[in-house]
Each structure stands twice: as structure tokens, then as C-alpha cells.
Write a protein that holds these residues in place. Structure first.
Motif, PDB file in Angstrom:
ATOM      1  N   VAL A   1     -37.285 -57.823-131.627  1.00  0.00           N
ATOM      2  CA  VAL A   1     -37.214 -56.594-132.435  1.00  0.00           C
ATOM      3  C   VAL A   1     -37.986 -56.695-133.753  1.00  0.00           C
ATOM      4  O   VAL A   1     -38.395 -55.687-134.303  1.00  0.00           O
ATOM      5  CB  VAL A   1     -35.761 -56.191-132.769  1.00  0.00           C
ATOM      6  CG1 VAL A   1     -35.024 -55.723-131.551  1.00  0.00           C
ATOM      7  CG2 VAL A   1     -35.009 -57.272-133.465  1.00  0.00           C
TER       8      VAL A   1
ATOM      9  N   LEU B   1     -39.108 -53.608-128.140  1.00  0.00           N
ATOM     10  CA  LEU B   1     -37.806 -53.619-128.819  1.00  0.00           C
ATOM     11  C   LEU B   1     -37.932 -53.172-130.274  1.00  0.00           C
ATOM     12  O   LEU B   1     -37.008 -52.570-130.828  1.00  0.00           O
ATOM     13  CB  LEU B   1     -37.175 -55.016-128.746  1.00  0.00           C
ATOM     14  CG  LEU B   1     -36.678 -55.466-127.363  1.00  0.00           C
ATOM     15  CD1 LEU B   1     -36.045 -56.845-127.462  1.00  0.00           C
ATOM     16  CD2 LEU B   1     -35.681 -54.486-126.797  1.00  0.00           C
TER      17      LEU B   1
ATOM     18  N   LEU C   1     -37.608 -49.492-130.342  1.00  0.00           N
ATOM     19  CA  LEU C   1     -36.216 -49.061-130.185  1.00  0.00           C
ATOM     20  C   LEU C   1     -35.450 -49.290-131.493  1.00  0.00           C
ATOM     21  O   LEU C   1     -34.613 -48.481-131.892  1.00  0.00           O
ATOM     22  CB  LEU C   1     -35.532 -49.837-129.052  1.00  0.00           C
ATOM     23  CG  LEU C   1     -36.029 -49.583-127.637  1.00  0.00           C
ATOM     24  CD1 LEU C   1     -35.238 -50.422-126.644  1.00  0.00           C
ATOM     25  CD2 LEU C   1     -35.902 -48.118-127.262  1.00  0.00           C
ATOM     26  N   TYR C   2     -35.770 -50.407-132.153  1.00  0.00           N
ATOM     27  CA  TYR C   2     -35.069 -50.781-133.391  1.00  0.00           C
ATOM     28  C   TYR C   2     -35.493 -49.904-134.571  1.00  0.00           C
ATOM     29  O   TYR C   2     -34.789 -49.828-135.579  1.00  0.00           O
ATOM     30  CB  TYR C   2     -35.362 -52.261-133.691  1.00  0.00           C
ATOM     31  CG  TYR C   2     -34.498 -52.861-134.770  1.00  0.00           C
ATOM     32  CD1 TYR C   2     -33.120 -52.946-134.624  1.00  0.00           C
ATOM     33  CD2 TYR C   2     -35.058 -53.357-135.942  1.00  0.00           C
ATOM     34  CE1 TYR C   2     -32.337 -53.500-135.604  1.00  0.00           C
ATOM     35  CE2 TYR C   2     -34.272 -53.917-136.931  1.00  0.00           C
ATOM     36  CZ  TYR C   2     -32.913 -53.987-136.751  1.00  0.00           C
ATOM     37  OH  TYR C   2     -32.127 -54.535-137.736  1.00  0.00           O
TER      38      TYR C   2
ATOM     39  N   SER D   1     -30.162 -52.213-129.455  1.00  0.00           N
ATOM     40  CA  SER D   1     -31.145 -52.733-130.423  1.00  0.00           C
ATOM     41  C   SER D   1     -30.458 -53.453-131.582  1.00  0.00           C
ATOM     42  O   SER D   1     -31.007 -54.421-132.112  1.00  0.00           O
ATOM     43  CB  SER D   1     -32.091 -51.631-130.914  1.00  0.00           C
ATOM     44  OG  SER D   1     -31.397 -50.491-131.296  1.00  0.00           O
TER      45      SER D   1
ATOM     46  N   SER E   1     -31.051 -57.391-132.458  1.00  0.00           N
ATOM     47  CA  SER E   1     -31.485 -57.817-133.798  1.00  0.00           C
ATOM     48  C   SER E   1     -30.690 -59.032-134.293  1.00  0.00           C
ATOM     49  O   SER E   1     -31.061 -59.651-135.281  1.00  0.00           O
ATOM     50  CB  SER E   1     -31.329 -56.656-134.796  1.00  0.00           C
ATOM     51  OG  SER E   1     -29.968 -56.466-135.099  1.00  0.00           O
TER      52      SER E   1
END
Lengths: 375, 88
Positions: A66, A73, A76-77, A267, A271
Motif C-alpha cells: 500500500v 493496493l 485502494l488505500y 486496505s 497498511s
């Protein structure tokens, strides 16, 4: 043969550290809690699985995690780091929340304010432990028991603590049935837990339609920092109560909130990488988060007892614990604790009043902290 | 990293806590007072504002389905089903 050896060096097995392995175990533990114990499964399952995914080691050049620019990712984050998902969650919560309990007994709204003491006392605790004022504000909001609010505020005030604050907030929300009952029992007598409250009055549709508009104006004018969260909450509720936008309300409370919850949970979990998560600061955040939850619960219960000194119709102080805004979990906990004393005492409807007031209260508190600490 | 009481003082922790709690209480107390007054206002304005609820809810009766529309829907479904079968 050389290619094979090179490939073996790039596998997760070869690059695995004990910290990554520990976080994978934590992720699997979260998934197990969700499936076996049914603790906030909608959140803990995607967070837990996200933690497993986020801790599979990979080569830096592959841009998989992320925090690496350009990775899937990281996109998405983006909604987490920029505070986009929390207002969308609030829209869905607004579209599924019935404010009738609160409208029928307005004095219970104050319990939602009292429980916010957890936020501000934890802020002092965080300052005492050496966090900066902005970090302390972001940590304190865990006491609001509101995951989206915690993510929103920490993305604004302390982005580097976002992962640990989000995980702490959602973990403690999931653990509401474990954390709250002992505090509730400790601070109340058996006689108080047996108090039965008057049936709530009928609330007209007009009141329900006017309420979201009015509460938005009151909150936003007092604390403009709460515009985004309260605005979306009230819009969602207006979509529901107006009865003319049923399709939109349905989408907001079903498809949209579910989609955002999956992406947000996953997400946030992803993280929580060992390298950024397993630090002394994260442990302090977790400790302060637990303290914050406890103080918030105690604040609500004690304020209900204080109110009983002045009101004619007594309030069951257990419902003060629902002032933390974990909707509807803390209201359900109140119902369970109350029914252990008296199986025929139904506190759920009454507890929903401080519970939804707590959502508004924590969003206002977040708005205040944001406006105080914004640079 | 500074810590201890001095960090609370430097960060204005006590001031923020007291003023923050006061503002949250004020906002929710005003909301509570508004909710308390709302039914009185609505009763006061009842003669001016149109009668409530019925207009916002689902219609009290539903019109009988139009036979022509039903026939058209039936025909469309029948055609769709036939064309789907042919395609396979």
C-alpha cells in the motif's frame, strides 16, 4: 538453474521476517475472532485478511504494498489516506439510522456528549506520554468508538499513525462486548440496573425529516470541521426519511456502504505492515485506545447517574455506556447487560438514543480537534 | 520527544479538553432543546403546513394493472425467452 535460485530468493519464504510472520498470525487471529466469536465480522474479517496480505514480503521493485507508489493496493488505500471512505460510510450509516429513539427522548442526547470525555482525556494522556498535539488529537478520537471518524481525523492530523489508529479503533469497536460490561457493572448498583424506562413516544414523519437538516445546521455552524462527516450522515438520513428517494437510500445503506466497507477494511489491514506497525508508538496507541474506550464508557454511565439526581423519570444508567458511538453494538451490549438483571427489561430502543447522539458527538469532537490542530 | 506535565501544558491539553467538552455539550444540548421544541413548532404551524405523512408515504391504493401493459410485458418476455432458446 541460476534463474531458479534467483526466483527462490524472491519468494515470500526467503524474505519473511519474524515481524511479518507475527503480523500474519495477528491477521489470522482477527479473521478467527470474526468467524468464531462473531466480533464485528464485517470489519474484522477484511481487516484481518488485509493484514495477512499486507505482510507477505515482496521485492521493492514490484510495487505491491500500500505504501509503494503505483501499486494497486496504494490506489485502494488512497481513499483511506485522503479521508474519502469515512464520509461515504457516514452516508450509509445515515441511510440506515432511525433517529426516532433520540427524537422521542431528547434528554438522552446529553449522554452522547458525556461519553466524548474519553476523547479529550486520552488527548491529555497522549500528550503526557510525549506525542505531539496533532498526534494526541488523532489518538484521542479512538475514544469516540467510531472507526470512520478515527480514520478521517488521523488522515488529517497524523497520517503516519493512521494504520495503528485505524486498527486500534476497529479492534476496540469489535471488542465492545468484552470491554464495556465490566465497567458498566462496576459503576452501577443492581437497583440501578433494574430501572425500567418509559416507552418512547410516537415520532411523526415530519419531525424525522426536519431533524437531519436542523442537526446539520447546528453542528456545522458550531464546529465547521464536522461538515463532511455530519453532512454525509444527515444527507443519508434525509434520503431515508424523505420517502421520495428510496432507491438512493437503499443504495447508500446496502450496496454502497458494503462496497466501501470491504475496500476500507481490506486496505486498512494491508497498511498494518510489520515494519510500520510493530513499533513502540503503535503499542502506546493501542494502550491509549483501550484507556480511551474505558473512560468514554465510564463517562456515559456516570453522567446518566448524575442526571438521575435531577430528572423525575429515572434513567437506567446502563444506557449511558451506549454514548460511545459504536452503532449498534454498544446499544446491544446495554440490552444484554440489562436483561441479565431483568429479562423483561428492554433497553435497546432507549440505548439507541445516546448511541446515535454519540455518532454526532464524536463527529463534532473530530471537527473541533481538526480545526484546533490544523496547520 | 518531550513528555510529562510540561508537554500537556505546552500542548494546551487542559484548555482544549475543557473547551472541547463544552462545545460538544453545547452542540448536543442545543440539538436536544431543538428536538424538545420541535413538536410544539409543528403543532403551531399545523394550520399553515399541509397535512402530514400521507403525502410522503406509499399511495394508499394501487391502481389495477392495465391489461394492455400486462399483455405487452407478457409478449416481450415470451419473445425474449424464444430468442434466447434459439441462440443456444
Amino acid at each position: 538453474m541460476e534463474i531458479l535460485f534467483e526466483f527462490l530468493h524472491t519468494t515470500g519464504f526467503a524474505m519473511m521476517t519474524w515481524e511479518n510472520a507475527l503480523m500474519i498470525i495477528v491477521g489470522i487471529f482477527f479473521v478467527s475472532l470474526a468467524i468464531i466469536k462473531d466480533y464485528e465480522p464485517l470489519l474484522l474479517l477484511p481487516i484481518g485478511f488485509g493484514a495477512v496480505v499486507g505482510n507477505i514480503p515482496s521485492m521493492d521493485s514490484m510495487a505491491l504494498n500500500v505504501y509503494q507508489e503505483g501499486s494497486v493496493l496504494s490506489y485502494l488505500y488512497y481513499g483511506v489516506s485522503k479521508g474519502i471512505y469515512p464520509p461515504l460510510i457516514f452516508l450509509g450509516i445515515g441511510a440506515m439510522t432511525d433517529f426516532s429513539a433520540m427524537l422521542s427522548n431528547p434528554k438522552l442526547v446529553l449522554l452522547g456528549a458525556a461519553a466524548q470525555v474519553g476523547i479529550f482525556l486520552t488527548l491529555i494522556g497522549a500528550l503526557y506520554l510525549g506525542f505531539t498535539p496533532s498526534e494526541s488529537g488523532a489518538i484521542g478520537i479512538i475514544g469516540g468508538a467510531d472507526g470512520p471518524t478515527a480514520i478521517f481525523l488521523s488522515s488529517k492530523l497524523a497520517p503516519h499513525l493512521l494504520g495503528s489508529i485505524a486498527i486500534a479503533a476497529y479492534s476496540y469497536m469489535a471488542l465492545v462486548p468484552v470491554i464495556q460490561p465490566p465497567i458498566m457493572k462496576l459503576l452501577t448498583t443492581k437497583k440501578e440496573r433494574l430501572i425500567r424506562m418509559k416507552e418512547p413516544r410516537h415520532v411523526s414523519q415530519r419531525e424525522k425529516i426536519i431533524f437531519p437538516i436542523a442537526v446539520f445546521l447546528i453542528s456545522a455552524l458550531i464546529a465547521p470541521g464536522s461538515i463532511v462527516l455530519i453532512g454525509m450522515l444527515c444527507l443519508g438520513n434525509l434520503l431515508k426519511e424523505s420517502c421520495v428517494t428510496e432507491r438512493l437510500a437503499n443504495t447508500a445503506r446496502n450496496a454502497m456502504i458494503d462496497t466501501v466497507t470491504i475496500i476500507l477494511g481490506f486496505s486498512v489491514g494491508a497498511s498494518a505492515q510489520a515494519q510500520t506497525f510493530l513499533t513502540a508508538q503503535s503499542l502506546l496507541v493501542f494502550g491509549l485506545g483501550a484507556l480511551s474506550f474505558g473512560i468514554a464508557t465510564a463517562g456515559g454511565v456516570l453522567f446518566a447517574k448524575f442526571m438521575n439526581c435531577f430528572v423525575k423519570e429515572k434513567i437506567n444508567p446502563l444506557i449511558g455506556a451506549a454514548g460511545v458511538s459504536a452503532v449498534p453494538d454498544s446499544a446491544r451490549v446495554v440490552q444484554q447487560v440489562g436483561q441479565k438483571e431483568d429479562p423483561h427489561n428492554f433497553l435497546l430502543m432507549h440505548a439507541m438514543a445516546p448511541n446515535v447522539a454519540g455518532v454526532i458527538g464524536s463527529a463534532i469532537a473530530a471537527g473541533i480537534l481538526w480545526s484546533v490542530f490544523v496547520k | 520527544m518531550n513528555s510529562g506535565i510540561q508537554n500537556i501544558v505546552n500542548g494546551q491539553g487542559i484548555t482544549i479538553t475543557i473547551s472541547g467538552m463544552l462545545i460538544v455539550f453545547a452542540a448536543l444540548a442545543i440539538t436536544s432543546f431543538f428536538i424538545y421544541l420541535l413538536p410544539f413548532f409543528l403543532r403551531m404551524f399545523a394550520p399553515i403546513l399541509p397535512a402530514e405523512e400521507a403525502s410522503h408515504h406509499m399511495p394508499a391504493f394501487s391502481a389495477p394493472p392495465d391489461e394492455e401493459v400486462l399483455a405487452a410485458i407478457g409478449f416481450a418476455l415470451h419473445s425474449e425467452a424464444n430468442s434466447g432458446a434459439a441462440g443456444k
